[in-house]
Design a protein around this motif. Structure first.
Motif, PDB file in Angstrom:
ATOM      1  N   PRO A  12     -23.500   6.182-113.684  1.00  0.00           N
ATOM      2  CA  PRO A  12     -24.001   7.504-114.084  1.00  0.00           C
ATOM      3  C   PRO A  12     -25.515   7.487-114.295  1.00  0.00           C
ATOM      4  O   PRO A  12     -26.048   6.604-114.968  1.00  0.00           O
ATOM      5  CB  PRO A  12     -23.266   7.779-115.401  1.00  0.00           C
ATOM      6  CG  PRO A  12     -22.029   6.951-115.324  1.00  0.00           C
ATOM      7  CD  PRO A  12     -22.420   5.716-114.572  1.00  0.00           C
ATOM      8  N   GLY A  13     -26.223   8.419-113.659  1.00  0.00           N
ATOM      9  CA  GLY A  13     -27.667   8.536-113.796  1.00  0.00           C
ATOM     10  C   GLY A  13     -28.471   7.535-112.986  1.00  0.00           C
ATOM     11  O   GLY A  13     -29.696   7.542-113.031  1.00  0.00           O
ATOM     12  N   GLU A  14     -27.802   6.686-112.223  1.00  0.00           N
ATOM     13  CA  GLU A  14     -28.490   5.651-111.440  1.00  0.00           C
ATOM     14  C   GLU A  14     -28.921   6.201-110.090  1.00  0.00           C
ATOM     15  O   GLU A  14     -28.154   6.882-109.415  1.00  0.00           O
ATOM     16  CB  GLU A  14     -27.535   4.468-111.248  1.00  0.00           C
ATOM     17  CG  GLU A  14     -28.110   3.288-110.522  1.00  0.00           C
ATOM     18  CD  GLU A  14     -27.132   2.126-110.454  1.00  0.00           C
ATOM     19  OE1 GLU A  14     -27.539   1.011-110.792  1.00  0.00           O
ATOM     20  OE2 GLU A  14     -25.963   2.334-110.073  1.00  0.00           O
ATOM     21  N   SER A  15     -30.159   5.918-109.679  1.00  0.00           N
ATOM     22  CA  SER A  15     -30.602   6.324-108.348  1.00  0.00           C
ATOM     23  C   SER A  15     -29.962   5.404-107.316  1.00  0.00           C
ATOM     24  O   SER A  15     -29.518   4.289-107.631  1.00  0.00           O
ATOM     25  CB  SER A  15     -32.128   6.250-108.238  1.00  0.00           C
ATOM     26  OG  SER A  15     -32.563   4.897-108.168  1.00  0.00           O
ATOM     27  N   LEU A  16     -29.933   5.853-106.079  1.00  0.00           N
ATOM     28  CA  LEU A  16     -29.389   5.030-105.013  1.00  0.00           C
ATOM     29  C   LEU A  16     -30.200   3.744-104.878  1.00  0.00           C
ATOM     30  O   LEU A  16     -29.635   2.665-104.701  1.00  0.00           O
ATOM     31  CB  LEU A  16     -29.363   5.816-103.699  1.00  0.00           C
ATOM     32  CG  LEU A  16     -28.815   5.086-102.481  1.00  0.00           C
ATOM     33  CD1 LEU A  16     -27.417   4.522-102.735  1.00  0.00           C
ATOM     34  CD2 LEU A  16     -28.810   6.006-101.273  1.00  0.00           C
ATOM     35  N   LEU A  17     -31.513   3.834-104.973  1.00  0.00           N
ATOM     36  CA  LEU A  17     -32.352   2.636-104.885  1.00  0.00           C
ATOM     37  C   LEU A  17     -32.009   1.651-106.005  1.00  0.00           C
ATOM     38  O   LEU A  17     -31.861   0.453-105.770  1.00  0.00           O
ATOM     39  CB  LEU A  17     -33.837   3.004-104.932  1.00  0.00           C
ATOM     40  CG  LEU A  17     -34.822   1.836-104.876  1.00  0.00           C
ATOM     41  CD1 LEU A  17     -34.613   0.981-103.631  1.00  0.00           C
ATOM     42  CD2 LEU A  17     -36.251   2.342-104.949  1.00  0.00           C
ATOM     43  N   CYS A  35     -34.952   6.214-103.083  1.00  0.00           N
ATOM     44  CA  CYS A  35     -35.681   6.271-104.356  1.00  0.00           C
ATOM     45  C   CYS A  35     -35.582   7.643-105.014  1.00  0.00           C
ATOM     46  O   CYS A  35     -35.630   7.743-106.240  1.00  0.00           O
ATOM     47  CB  CYS A  35     -37.147   5.904-104.149  1.00  0.00           C
ATOM     48  SG  CYS A  35     -38.105   7.116-103.212  1.00  0.00           S
ATOM     49  N   CYS A  36     -35.431   8.699-104.215  1.00  0.00           N
ATOM     50  CA  CYS A  36     -35.512  10.040-104.793  1.00  0.00           C
ATOM     51  C   CYS A  36     -34.396  10.987-104.357  1.00  0.00           C
ATOM     52  O   CYS A  36     -34.398  12.149-104.748  1.00  0.00           O
ATOM     53  CB  CYS A  36     -36.873  10.653-104.495  1.00  0.00           C
ATOM     54  SG  CYS A  36     -37.205  10.868-102.736  1.00  0.00           S
ATOM     55  N   VAL A  52     -20.673   4.065-102.615  1.00  0.00           N
ATOM     56  CA  VAL A  52     -21.702   3.775-101.620  1.00  0.00           C
ATOM     57  C   VAL A  52     -21.205   2.600-100.787  1.00  0.00           C
ATOM     58  O   VAL A  52     -20.845   1.554-101.335  1.00  0.00           O
ATOM     59  CB  VAL A  52     -23.047   3.406-102.291  1.00  0.00           C
ATOM     60  CG1 VAL A  52     -24.078   3.017-101.249  1.00  0.00           C
ATOM     61  CG2 VAL A  52     -23.548   4.544-103.157  1.00  0.00           C
ATOM     62  N   THR A  53     -21.155   2.774 -99.475  1.00  0.00           N
ATOM     63  CA  THR A  53     -20.752   1.703 -98.576  1.00  0.00           C
ATOM     64  C   THR A  53     -21.960   1.323 -97.727  1.00  0.00           C
ATOM     65  O   THR A  53     -22.581   2.185 -97.118  1.00  0.00           O
ATOM     66  CB  THR A  53     -19.587   2.147 -97.668  1.00  0.00           C
ATOM     67  OG1 THR A  53     -18.499   2.552 -98.497  1.00  0.00           O
ATOM     68  CG2 THR A  53     -19.140   1.023 -96.760  1.00  0.00           C
ATOM     69  N   THR A  54     -22.269   0.030 -97.737  1.00  0.00           N
ATOM     70  CA  THR A  54     -23.393  -0.475 -96.951  1.00  0.00           C
ATOM     71  C   THR A  54     -22.856  -1.358 -95.837  1.00  0.00           C
ATOM     72  O   THR A  54     -21.639  -1.504 -95.678  1.00  0.00           O
ATOM     73  CB  THR A  54     -24.371  -1.277 -97.839  1.00  0.00           C
ATOM     74  OG1 THR A  54     -23.719  -2.473 -98.281  1.00  0.00           O
ATOM     75  CG2 THR A  54     -24.843  -0.463 -99.026  1.00  0.00           C
ATOM     76  N   THR A  55     -23.741  -1.974 -95.105  1.00  0.00           N
ATOM     77  CA  THR A  55     -23.350  -2.860 -94.021  1.00  0.00           C
ATOM     78  C   THR A  55     -22.496  -4.013 -94.530  1.00  0.00           C
ATOM     79  O   THR A  55     -21.601  -4.474 -93.841  1.00  0.00           O
ATOM     80  CB  THR A  55     -24.608  -3.406 -93.325  1.00  0.00           C
ATOM     81  OG1 THR A  55     -25.453  -2.303 -92.980  1.00  0.00           O
ATOM     82  CG2 THR A  55     -24.275  -4.183 -92.073  1.00  0.00           C
ATOM     83  N   CYS A  66     -43.525   3.303-104.048  1.00  0.00           N
ATOM     84  CA  CYS A  66     -43.814   4.364-105.022  1.00  0.00           C
ATOM     85  C   CYS A  66     -42.619   4.781-105.876  1.00  0.00           C
ATOM     86  O   CYS A  66     -42.802   5.261-106.976  1.00  0.00           O
ATOM     87  CB  CYS A  66     -44.371   5.582-104.297  1.00  0.00           C
ATOM     88  SG  CYS A  66     -43.135   6.493-103.343  1.00  0.00           S
ATOM     89  N   ARG A  67     -41.415   4.649-105.368  1.00  0.00           N
ATOM     90  CA  ARG A  67     -40.186   5.085-106.035  1.00  0.00           C
ATOM     91  C   ARG A  67     -40.174   6.590-106.317  1.00  0.00           C
ATOM     92  O   ARG A  67     -39.471   7.053-107.206  1.00  0.00           O
ATOM     93  CB  ARG A  67     -39.950   4.306-107.325  1.00  0.00           C
ATOM     94  CG  ARG A  67     -39.789   2.809-107.117  1.00  0.00           C
ATOM     95  CD  ARG A  67     -39.444   2.087-108.387  1.00  0.00           C
ATOM     96  NE  ARG A  67     -38.027   2.196-108.665  1.00  0.00           N
ATOM     97  CZ  ARG A  67     -37.111   1.277-108.353  1.00  0.00           C
ATOM     98  NH1 ARG A  67     -37.469   0.183-107.754  1.00  0.00           N
ATOM     99  NH2 ARG A  67     -35.858   1.474-108.653  1.00  0.00           N
ATOM    100  N   SER A  68     -40.961   7.356-105.556  1.00  0.00           N
ATOM    101  CA  SER A  68     -41.058   8.799-105.803  1.00  0.00           C
ATOM    102  C   SER A  68     -40.978   9.655-104.543  1.00  0.00           C
ATOM    103  O   SER A  68     -41.170  10.854-104.616  1.00  0.00           O
ATOM    104  CB  SER A  68     -42.377   9.111-106.503  1.00  0.00           C
ATOM    105  OG  SER A  68     -42.493   8.394-107.699  1.00  0.00           O
ATOM    106  N   GLY A  69     -40.765   9.057-103.392  1.00  0.00           N
ATOM    107  CA  GLY A  69     -40.694   9.831-102.157  1.00  0.00           C
ATOM    108  C   GLY A  69     -42.027  10.092-101.487  1.00  0.00           C
ATOM    109  O   GLY A  69     -42.106  10.857-100.534  1.00  0.00           O
ATOM    110  N   TYR A  70     -43.091   9.447-101.965  1.00  0.00           N
ATOM    111  CA  TYR A  70     -44.414   9.647-101.371  1.00  0.00           C
ATOM    112  C   TYR A  70     -44.662   8.749-100.164  1.00  0.00           C
ATOM    113  O   TYR A  70     -45.225   9.185 -99.180  1.00  0.00           O
ATOM    114  CB  TYR A  70     -45.523   9.386-102.397  1.00  0.00           C
ATOM    115  CG  TYR A  70     -45.541  10.373-103.522  1.00  0.00           C
ATOM    116  CD1 TYR A  70     -45.902  11.699-103.303  1.00  0.00           C
ATOM    117  CD2 TYR A  70     -45.188  10.001-104.806  1.00  0.00           C
ATOM    118  CE1 TYR A  70     -45.909  12.609-104.336  1.00  0.00           C
ATOM    119  CE2 TYR A  70     -45.198  10.903-105.852  1.00  0.00           C
ATOM    120  CZ  TYR A  70     -45.558  12.213-105.608  1.00  0.00           C
ATOM    121  OH  TYR A  70     -45.557  13.111-106.629  1.00  0.00           O
ATOM    122  N   CYS A  71     -44.244   7.488-100.254  1.00  0.00           N
ATOM    123  CA  CYS A  71     -44.637   6.529 -99.215  1.00  0.00           C
ATOM    124  C   CYS A  71     -43.630   6.392 -98.082  1.00  0.00           C
ATOM    125  O   CYS A  71     -44.005   6.058 -96.962  1.00  0.00           O
ATOM    126  CB  CYS A  71     -44.914   5.163 -99.844  1.00  0.00           C
ATOM    127  SG  CYS A  71     -43.440   4.280-100.415  1.00  0.00           S
TER     128      CYS A  71
END
Length: 100
Positions: free
Chosen positions: A15-20, A69-70, A4-7, A34-39
């Motif tokens: 392994p198993g880690e979300s991007l967030l 998050c998702c 992952v490259t950021t600014t 929410c960490r679920s894609g709702y907000c």
């Protein structure tokens, strides 16, 4: 592991880690609720690469946006996001003396 490259820097997702979670682990400043894609609060701009979603998020996601998050990172990605230290711009003020 996925790069992952950021600014500000580059890192590998664990392994198993979300991007967030990876962004938080490396000191990036990402707002979320929410960490679920709702907000949609964690919405970021995807500059290069691609992600998928197990289920379509309920929050609106524009053509070049992702919800860290998702989403599932499918290969190396480049996103617009800064570390917390870089996100805070120093406030430059002049010291003034008032004679009363």
């Amino acid at each position: 592991m996925t790069l992952v490259t950021t600014t500000d820097l580059s890192f590998n997702l664990l392994p198993g880690e979300s991007l967030l979670d990876g962004l938080e682990r490396t000191g990036h400043e990402v707002e979320y609720q929410c960490r679920s894609g709702y907000c949609g609060m964690c919405r970021l701009t995807l500059l290069d690469g691609s992600v998928t979603y197990d289920e379509p998020p309920l929050a609106f996601v524009g053509q070049s946006e992702i919800l860290p998050c998702c989403c599932t990172v499918t290969g190396p990605v480049r996103i617009e996001c800064r570390t917390a230290a870089q996100a805070e711009l120093p406030l430059e003020t002049e010291q003034q003396v008032f004679d009363f």
